[in-house]
Design a protein around this motif. Structure first.
Motif, short mmCIF file in Angstrom:
data_model
loop_
_atom_site.label_atom_id
_atom_site.label_comp_id
_atom_site.label_asym_id
_atom_site.label_seq_id
_atom_site.Cartn_x
_atom_site.Cartn_y
_atom_site.Cartn_z
N ARG A 91 0.85 -1.19 0.00
CA ARG A 91 0.00 0.00 0.00
C ARG A 91 0.89 1.24 0.00
O ARG A 91 1.69 1.45 0.91
N ILE A 92 0.73 2.09 -1.03
CA ILE A 92 1.49 3.33 -1.15
C ILE A 92 0.50 4.48 -0.99
O ILE A 92 -0.41 4.64 -1.82
N ASP A 93 0.66 5.28 0.06
CA ASP A 93 -0.23 6.41 0.35
C ASP A 93 0.49 7.71 0.03
O ASP A 93 1.62 7.95 0.48
N VAL A 94 -0.19 8.58 -0.72
CA VAL A 94 0.27 9.95 -0.99
C VAL A 94 -0.81 10.88 -0.46
O VAL A 94 -1.88 11.00 -1.07
N ALA A 120 -6.54 15.32 0.78
CA ALA A 120 -6.83 14.14 -0.04
C ALA A 120 -5.73 13.11 0.16
O ALA A 120 -4.58 13.45 0.46
N GLN A 121 -6.11 11.86 0.01
CA GLN A 121 -5.14 10.76 0.11
C GLN A 121 -5.37 9.81 -1.06
O GLN A 121 -6.48 9.30 -1.25
N VAL A 122 -4.34 9.58 -1.84
CA VAL A 122 -4.38 8.64 -2.97
C VAL A 122 -3.60 7.40 -2.55
O VAL A 122 -2.42 7.49 -2.19
N THR A 123 -4.28 6.26 -2.57
CA THR A 123 -3.67 4.99 -2.18
C THR A 123 -3.53 4.11 -3.41
O THR A 123 -4.52 3.80 -4.07
N VAL A 124 -2.29 3.74 -3.72
CA VAL A 124 -2.00 2.84 -4.84
C VAL A 124 -1.72 1.46 -4.25
O VAL A 124 -0.78 1.30 -3.45
N TRP A 125 -2.54 0.47 -4.63
CA TRP A 125 -2.36 -0.91 -4.17
C TRP A 125 -1.64 -1.70 -5.27
O TRP A 125 -2.12 -1.78 -6.40
N LEU A 126 -0.48 -2.27 -4.92
CA LEU A 126 0.30 -3.06 -5.87
C LEU A 126 0.54 -4.46 -5.29
O LEU A 126 0.79 -4.58 -4.08
N PRO A 127 0.47 -5.51 -6.11
CA PRO A 127 0.72 -6.86 -5.59
C PRO A 127 2.19 -7.08 -5.27
O PRO A 127 3.08 -6.50 -5.92
N ARG A 128 2.44 -7.89 -4.29
CA ARG A 128 3.82 -8.24 -3.92
C ARG A 128 4.44 -9.05 -5.06
O ARG A 128 3.79 -9.90 -5.67
N ALA A 129 5.72 -8.78 -5.35
CA ALA A 129 6.41 -9.49 -6.42
C ALA A 129 6.53 -10.96 -6.08
O ALA A 129 6.83 -11.34 -4.94
#
Length: 745
Positions: free
Chosen positions: A532-535, A592-601
């Motif tokens: 989870r990457i939060d900006v 505002a908060q933008v959350t980018v969800w990326l799968p684990r490699a």
């Protein structure tokens, strides 16, 4: 279900016939019973009447003989009297039966019967000889009493017989009236039933004519449709179809016929070894499910190569008579969507052209910024070199290189966005990305905004395109900067999250009262390990009217020319191509908060590097570089020269042959651009030289190539494709692959 009029008529006819049968049967039974009863009574009355006549005759003889003896005292008369008395005494033996019969016929006769019994008793008291009987003092009175009783009984018997006859006639008259009434009612019912049947037959004839007219109209409607329609029964046999069906399905004339089985039609529609129609067993299951069975629709290629849309829908009678096999079935429709798909593709291309026109101003603005960074840093690096400040020069060169890579990432993103291609991915550690981006953000965001980049050394690696991840973070940071014109805080965090089951991201707890949320995907996030990457920013926030359009391409709140409007769209495109998604939460005046969800490699992406092996006799290898752009040709030749190749250069295909003729010796490597001026392009040149030099290594360069784009059909089989722009290490890896060398680390 409403009863049909014909059924009512049949019921009335049966009711009338039953009434007539019951009426006549009752009449016959009652007449028979009445006649039997009267016959029995008449039989009993006849025996009693015979007994009375005998007694009456004997009493009359006795009185006559008695009167004659009183007048003449003749012995003959005395003997006659004695004989009559003897007969009376003999008849007295049958008196009990007579008395019982009289009581059954009419109990009111008991008095006369008793009088007769007493008189016969007095006669029995007389002595049997004539002298004593004639001398009895009560002889005449006894005979008179007998005669009176017999007269009363005879009169009563006659009256009763007449009364019984009258009763029988009266009862028979009422019965006839009732039977006549029943007959009349039965006949009326039969007439009514006949009238209803006649009206029903007339209505049926009219309905049949209307049905034929409706069938003709429906046939005209079906034939006027642009789609093909076929109606099948539950037995899978064809009932109706229109003329367009055979033309759309590409069937020969005569294939469609009444009674054609669905399986036979399916066997005639086979493309690539697979039938176009679903198995009939699936249709039967849908028919058993009833009206709950949804339609089945599929798009496929027909036997004639046309794009088809096939749809199967079951139908039932409107009154729900599911048991009637001729009132349910299924409809098959076929639609030729070739023109529609062609129009959709043309519309898509037109929309792309329109999008390119809309992008022009924004792209120019972004590239001007990047060129400003590149040119400015190069000038500063030159000045630092003049004054001997090597450290500042290296920093400026690094900034210029990074800006150039950002421009490369921007063009790659735009190309992927327009073509929907997936960029090349690699193992990326977020700690490295955060370390690289944090220094850049300080210069991009400005001094009024505090950038807080969290620790990411423990965060799992991801398998993404590093340049696109950096670009996504920069786009989100620039959006956050625009939302904080008076300054604020920008926080970038990364964390490991594991979900044992699928989860709806919009159901996660709300952070810092940002209750308005939107997700790029409506489906739940699958179970597994995620990063989870939060900006997050402390800016003005967004309302629902902006959030609902946030993911749309070209949507922007900036002024015209201030941006492309593709920032968030590119972030979403990057997340989807990487197997993740984006969630935005905000509220007015809450930031505002933008959350980018990326799968684990996955572990399969982690591979050990291949060690380089020194190439044999590098100085003996010869390379030909064919490129119409002198700057690019010079860079490629320089890199190859530094790698140990003897390089010859050419600007087009014809000059390439001239260079080979002047050299007189062969070549080991061809590096050519695909778009060359003149009659020969790069692919044609590579094929010709490959035939001349079978061991030739070929590298084809073009700005149209992308990492995962389909390989062009005109490319030689052994050629390596190199997308522009490229860097030295990437170029040398492709060259090593073309030459069969180990890829350098």
């Amino acid at each position: 279900m409403a009863r049909h009029p014909a059924k009512r008529a049949h019921m009335l006819a049966l009711l009338g016939a039953a009434l007539l049968i019951v009426t006549f049967g009752t009449l016959a039974m009652q007449l028979g019973n009445e006649m039997a009863r009267h016959g029995q009574l008449d039989s009993q009355s006849a025996g009693s009447d015979q007994y009375l006549r005998n007694l009456n005759r004997q009493v009359s003889d006795a009185r006559i003989c008695h009167f004659a003896w009183l007048a003449e005292h003749s012995p003959t008369d005395a003997a006659c009297f004695a004989d009559a008395v003897g007969k009376l005494l003999a008849a007295r033996v049958d008196f009990p039966d007579f008395a019982a019969t009289q009581r059954r016929l009419d109990p009111e006769h008991d008095r006369s019967v008793e009088q007769l019994r007493q008189a016969l008793g007095r006669v029995a008291a007389w002595k049997p000889d004539a002298a004593h009987a004639l001398g009895a003092p009560d002889a005449d009175a006894t005979l008179v009493s007998l005669d009176g009783a017999l007269s009363q009984l005879s009169h009563a018997d006659t009256m009763e017989r007449a009364g019984r006859l009258a009763d029988m006639l009266r009862n028979t008259s009422w019965q006839k009236r009732l039977d006549a009434l029943g007959i009349v009612i039965g006949v009326l019912i039969m007439i009514t039933a006949g009238w209803i049947l006649d009206r029903t037959s007339l209505a049926a004839a009219r309905a049949e004519a209307s049905s034929r007219n409706l069938a003709a109209q429906m046939r005209a409607v079906l034939d006027s449709l642009t789609i093909g329609v076929a109606v099948f029964g539950t037995d899978g046999q064809l009932r109706h179809w229109n003329d367009r069906l055979g033309a759309i399905l590409g069937l020969e004339e005569g294939v469609l016929r009444p009674g054609l089985r669905y399986d036979d039609l399916s066997s005639a529609l086979i493309v690539g070894g697979a039938p176009l129609l679903e198995p009939f067993a699936h249709v039967e299951r849908a028919l058993r499910r009833g009206e709950l069975a949804p339609p089945v629709m599929v798009e496929c290629k027909g036997v004639n190569g046309a794009d088809l849309e096939l749809c199967r829908t079951v139908f039932f009678a409107p009154d729900g008579a599911l048991g009637s096999e001729d009132r349910r079935g299924f409809v098959l429709t076929a639609n030729d969507i070739t023109l529609r798909l062609r129009s959709e593709r043309a519309l898509g291309e037109a929309q792309k052209l329109r999008a390119v026109g809309q992008l022009t101003a924004g792209i120019a603005h972004d590239f001007k910024n990047l060129l400003t960074v590149i040119l400015g840093n190069l000038e500063l690096a030159g000045e630092a070199g003049e004054v001997g400040d090597g450290e500042r020069g290296r920093r400026c060169l690094d900034s210029a290189v990074h800006a150039a890579r950002r421009s490369e990432a921007l063009t790659g993103q735009l190309l992927s966005f327009m073509r929907r291609d997936k960029p090349a991915s690699d193992m990326v550690a977020l700690a490295d990305i955060f370390l690289h981006v944090s220094g850049l953000l300080a210069r991009v965001i400005g001094p009024r905004i505090i950038v807080d980049c969290g620790e990411a050394t423990t965060v799992w690696p991801v398998h993404v395109n590093a340049a696109q991840l950096e670009s996504a973070l920069l786009n989100l940071a620039i959006n956050a900067r625009d939302a904080m014109p008076k300054g604020g805080t920008l926080a970038i965090r990364a964390a490991n999250v594991t979900f044992p089951a699928g989860v709806d991201l919009l159901s996660l707890p709300v952070e810092e009262e940002r209750g308005l949320r939107v997700s790029s995907e409506k489906t739940p996030l699958p179970a597994g390990s995620w990063i989870r990457i939060d900006v997050a920013d402390s800016g003005c926030g967004m309302g629902p009217e902006i959030l609902h359009q946030l993911f749309e391409p070209f949507f922007t709140t900036k002024e015209d020319g201030a941006g492309t409007g593709l920032g968030m769209a590119m972030v979403v495109s990057f997340a989807h191509q990487s197997g993740g998604r984006v969630v935005v939460s905000s509220a007015p005046q809450r930031g505002a908060q933008v959350t980018v969800w990326l799968p684990r490699a996955k572990a399969e992406f982690i591979s050990a590097p291949v060690l380089a092996t020194p190439s044999s006799e590098p100085k003996s290898r010869r390379a030909l570089v064919v490129e119409d752009d002198p700057a690019i040709r010079d860079i490629v030749a320089t890199i190859l020269g530094l790698a140990g190749y003897r390089v010859r250069e050419a600007a087009d295909g014809e000059s390439a042959f001239d260079a080979l003729a002047d050299a007189g010796d062969g070549i080991d490597l061809l590096v050519t651009d695909v778009q060359l001026p003149g009659p020969l392009d790069g692919f044609s040149l590579a094929r010709v030289l490959k035939e001349r030099y079978p061991e030739l290594g070929v590298v084809c360069m073009s700005g149209d190539f992308t990492a995962d784009a389909p390989r062009p059909a005109a490319a030689p089989p052994d050629a390596r494709l190199l997308p522009k722009p490229f860097r030295r290490d990437g170029f040398l890896k492709v060259v090593a692959s073309a030459m069969g060398d180990a890829i350098p680390v």
